[in-house]
Design an enzyme around this catalytic site. Structure first.
Site, PDB file in Angstrom:
ATOM      1  N   TRP A 168       3.154   6.341   1.468  1.00 31.25           N
ATOM      2  CA  TRP A 168       3.285   6.429   0.089  1.00 31.25           C
ATOM      3  C   TRP A 168       3.393   7.960   0.030  1.00 31.25           C
ATOM      4  O   TRP A 168       2.105   8.523   0.531  1.00 31.25           O
ATOM      5  CB  TRP A 168       2.157   5.432  -0.227  1.00 31.25           C
ATOM      6  CG  TRP A 168       2.416   5.694  -2.009  1.00 31.25           C
ATOM      7  CD1 TRP A 168       2.405   4.606  -2.551  1.00 31.25           C
ATOM      8  CD2 TRP A 168       1.882   6.829  -2.883  1.00 31.25           C
ATOM      9  NE1 TRP A 168       3.222   5.416  -4.204  1.00 31.25           N
ATOM     10  CE2 TRP A 168       2.319   6.279  -4.030  1.00 31.25           C
ATOM     11  CE3 TRP A 168       0.869   7.799  -2.396  1.00 31.25           C
ATOM     12  CZ2 TRP A 168       1.398   6.896  -5.413  1.00 31.25           C
ATOM     13  CZ3 TRP A 168       0.448   8.298  -4.106  1.00 31.25           C
ATOM     14  CH2 TRP A 168       0.822   8.031  -5.187  1.00 31.25           C
ATOM     15  N   HIS A 215      -3.717   4.560 -38.164  1.00 30.56           N
ATOM     16  CA  HIS A 215      -3.486   5.726 -38.287  1.00 30.56           C
ATOM     17  C   HIS A 215      -3.540   6.459 -37.176  1.00 30.56           C
ATOM     18  O   HIS A 215      -3.726   7.211 -36.517  1.00 30.56           O
ATOM     19  CB  HIS A 215      -5.145   5.745 -37.245  1.00 30.56           C
ATOM     20  CG  HIS A 215      -6.104   5.103 -38.317  1.00 30.56           C
ATOM     21  ND1 HIS A 215      -6.720   6.363 -38.926  1.00 30.56           N
ATOM     22  CD2 HIS A 215      -6.749   3.885 -39.090  1.00 30.56           C
ATOM     23  CE1 HIS A 215      -8.155   5.782 -40.104  1.00 30.56           C
ATOM     24  NE2 HIS A 215      -7.332   4.885 -39.632  1.00 30.56           N
ATOM     25  N   ARG A 237       0.881  -1.176   0.492  1.00 30.41           N
ATOM     26  CA  ARG A 237       0.147  -0.436  -0.588  1.00 30.41           C
ATOM     27  C   ARG A 237       1.050   1.411  -0.002  1.00 30.41           C
ATOM     28  O   ARG A 237       0.174   2.549  -0.356  1.00 30.41           O
ATOM     29  CB  ARG A 237      -0.967  -0.177   0.913  1.00 30.41           C
ATOM     30  CG  ARG A 237      -1.893  -1.058   1.722  1.00 30.41           C
ATOM     31  CD  ARG A 237      -2.735  -0.640   2.609  1.00 30.41           C
ATOM     32  NE  ARG A 237      -3.655   0.014   2.308  1.00 30.41           N
ATOM     33  CZ  ARG A 237      -4.598  -0.381   2.127  1.00 30.41           C
ATOM     34  NH1 ARG A 237      -5.590  -1.169   2.071  1.00 30.41           N
ATOM     35  NH2 ARG A 237      -5.843   1.200   2.441  1.00 30.41           N
TER      36      ARG A 237
END
Length: 608
Positions: free
Chosen positions: A74, A504, A27
């Site tokens: 984090w 494309h 996490r």
């Protein structure tokens, strides 16, 4: 994101917290810290980097005590430094806490406290909560927390210790997950229920706008206004051994190999005697199905790609008008939603912030809402009240693998079941799909048996500048997930295009340093996809073909071939994603990447 662990019992708290933080490290993993309370003294350790760095630091010190809190970070506010690592303590040393989420008015709170002479020591938003709590604390934790949660704004999960309350841990939740468990003489809290399985399978998933007091004897819950409330636990039938890698070098590889079993569990009793039946879980009648004029699929990342793969089946078999949407866009756009809308939300954790807010929007607009998730009792599960659980078990690696196949299996089962109620799925078709879905676990096992060949191909091309993934029709969605997996764990540029889009734009990228991964099942689009392979070869791009068993013609174009067992076109991604997961894994392993914990990523995105 970030991970919290708290413990109060008879065991050495530091050891328990470190083991719990290791289970949360997916996490967040730029820094970690813990505090134990021993004889009225906060003993704090913080380290930049992984939890193992914290563990080494703790091993060299005196961290006795049986109550403590910890955190793996984090970074959102402030750089990756020891000073910014949690826990954070008030200047007077009376209060210490860890925090997940974002305190949106932290700057205002900080400036007010600084004018009062309180000194700050970090760049984090979290410290504003610690300092404010220390400023207002008068010996009554309950009253202080009521004032704190009324003052701060944003999303947060807070775990708090008061120096003069050595037998208590206090927690508060608003918009960021927090799970509690009580065993014999011990109580614990965590961001992820996996960290609590050794204490109890009965989990308390906190609701928004609640706080609680944890003691060795139990848990007392309160509303933010201070009114005591009662919770019933949610029982998780998960095995704690899932947090052990066993003989595998990485959790990701272990979880890739768990997919046959996961798919079997996800099918469960939903297929029986060649019939698809979800009536025990979905209370809708044929009449109710007819009112759904539009179906919205809403998810993020890998879960979004699962909805794209299944939407083709819903369209072709169920004749539904499908609108797959990225949750972070859905919640902010003026999309028509009404009582004729079926909104299906997909979230591995059931806590994904953007998906949660999108679900609230659809529910408020009158849509019929359903969640597909891996976590019973999660926030979106509780708020919507109607869910299909994937039975994948905990997934430790940051990159999703087994949860993707479980989500896709349930989406397909649901689409077929609703088509059956709607009358667009005949009895013959139902038997055909039910029998083929039942064979998917065995076919995944066949693909897994080719692992060494996939490893060899991955090693051959791991030094290239990037990869282009192409496919058509039912083969296209698997290329999206394949490119994502490669980006996530190897840090290589990879992108996916419908093969018909080559002229494309993406054809300009082709050269001998950009291999093309072509999904080329033996279907009615085979010749057209082969024409795109020829275009790639003409521009010197190496081609890796994922083809159907028995297709000898593909060898005329490339020797890099991964063969898949044949299946129904609508179910192709369930099998095709497996070699792409393994390919990404072995490219990352060849490059020496941190596979289970890739940089800048966290498993559960619980903030916007």
């Amino acid at each position: 994101m970030c991970g919290i662990m708290g413990y109060l019992g008879e065991k050495p708290a530091a050891k328990v917290i470190i083991e719990g933080l290791k289970k949360h490290e997916y996490r967040g993993y730029d820094s970690a810290g813990l505090t134990v309370l021993d004889n009225g003294i906060f003993k704090k350790a913080r380290a930049v980097g992984r939890v193992t760095n914290l563990e080494e630091l703790v091993s060299r010190g005196d961290f006795a005590g049986t109550v403590g809190i910890g955190h793996t970070r984090w970074a959102t506010h402030g750089g990756v430094t020891v000073e910014n690592a949690h826990p954070h303590e008030s200047s007077d040393g009376r209060v210490i806490l860890v925090h997940n989420g974002i305190i949106e008015n932290s700057r205002v709170v900080k400036e007010e406290l600084q004018r009062l002479g309180i000194e700050f020591f970090t760049d984090t938003d979290t410290e504003s909560a610690a300092q404010y709590l220390g400023y207002i604390y008068d010996g009554d934790p309950k009253s202080a927390i009521e004032k704190l949660v009324a003052r701060i704004r944003g999303a947060f999960a807070l775990v708090i210790m008061f120096r003069d309350r050595p037998d208590e841990i206090w927690v508060a939740r608003k918009g960021s997950p927090l799970v509690l468990a009580h065993g014999v003489g011990e109580t614990a809290c965590a961001s992820d229920p996996v960290a609590l399985l050794s204490y109890s399978r009965a989990m308390f998933f906190m609701e928004d706008d609640e706080f609680a007091c944890l003691t060795r004897d139990g848990i007392t819950f309160y509303t933010f206004e201070g009114r005591e409330i009662h919770h019933r636990p949610t029982f998780l039938d998960w095995d704690s051994s899932v947090a052990d890698r066993g003989a595998y070098p990485h959790f990701m590889l272990k979880e890739i190999h768990e997919q046959p079993e996961v798919v079997i569990k996800t099918i469960g009793q939903r297929i029986k005697d060649s019939k698809i039946d979800l009536s025990n879980e979905i209370p809708w009648t044929a009449e109710q199905i007819k009112k759904f004029k539009k179906v919205h699929f809403v998810a993020c990342g890998t879960s979004y790609y699962a909805t794209l793969a299944s939407s083709l089946l819903w369209e072709s078999i169920g004749k539904f008008e499908i609108r797959p949407e990225v949750a972070s866009e859905y919640r902010y756009r003026d999309i028509p939603i009404d009582k004729e809308t079926l909104a299906i939300f997909v979230s591995q954790s059931g806590e994904t912030a953007d998906t949660l807010h999108a679900a609230r929007k659809a529910k408020a607009a009158g849509a019929t809402c359903l969640l597909i998730t891996n976590v019973k009792g999660s926030t979106i599960d509780r708020e919507l009240g109607l869910s299909l659980i994937t039975q994948a078990g905990p997934e430790i690696a940051v990159a999703a693998t087994k949860t993707f196949t479980a989500q896709l299996m349930i989406l397909n089962l649901l689409g077929l079941y609703l088509a059956k109620l709607k009358g667009t799925l005949s009895a013959e078709q139902e038997k055909l799909f039910a029998d083929e879905l039942s064979q998917i676990p065995a076919k995944i096992s066949v693909v897994l048996s080719t692992e060494k060949q996939i490893e060899k191909i991955a090693n051959t091309y791991a030094d290239k500048k990037g990869f282009l993934f192409i496919g058509r029709g039912f083969a296209y969605p698997s290329t999206l997930e394949g490119a994502l997996k490669l980006k996530e764990i190897s840090y290589m540029h990879a992108e996916s295009y419908p093969a018909g889009e080559m002229k494309h734009g993406p054809i300009a990228l082709l050269d001998d340093n950009l291999p093309v991964v072509a999904m080329v099942p033996k279907d009615n689009m085979w010749e057209k996809t082969v024409s795109n392979i020829e275009e790639s070869l003409a521009r010197r791009s190496p081609v890796i073909a994922v083809a159907t068993e028995g297709d000898v013609s593909i060898s005329n174009y490339t020797s890099n071939i991964i063969y898949l067992p044949a299946t129904l076109p609508e179910l192709y991604t369930l099998i095709a994603v497996i070699p792409l997961q393994l390919f990404a894994y072995y490219v990352a392993r060849f490059k020496g990447c941190d596979i289970d914990k890739p940089r800048n990523l966290a498993k559960s995105v619980t903030v916007e």
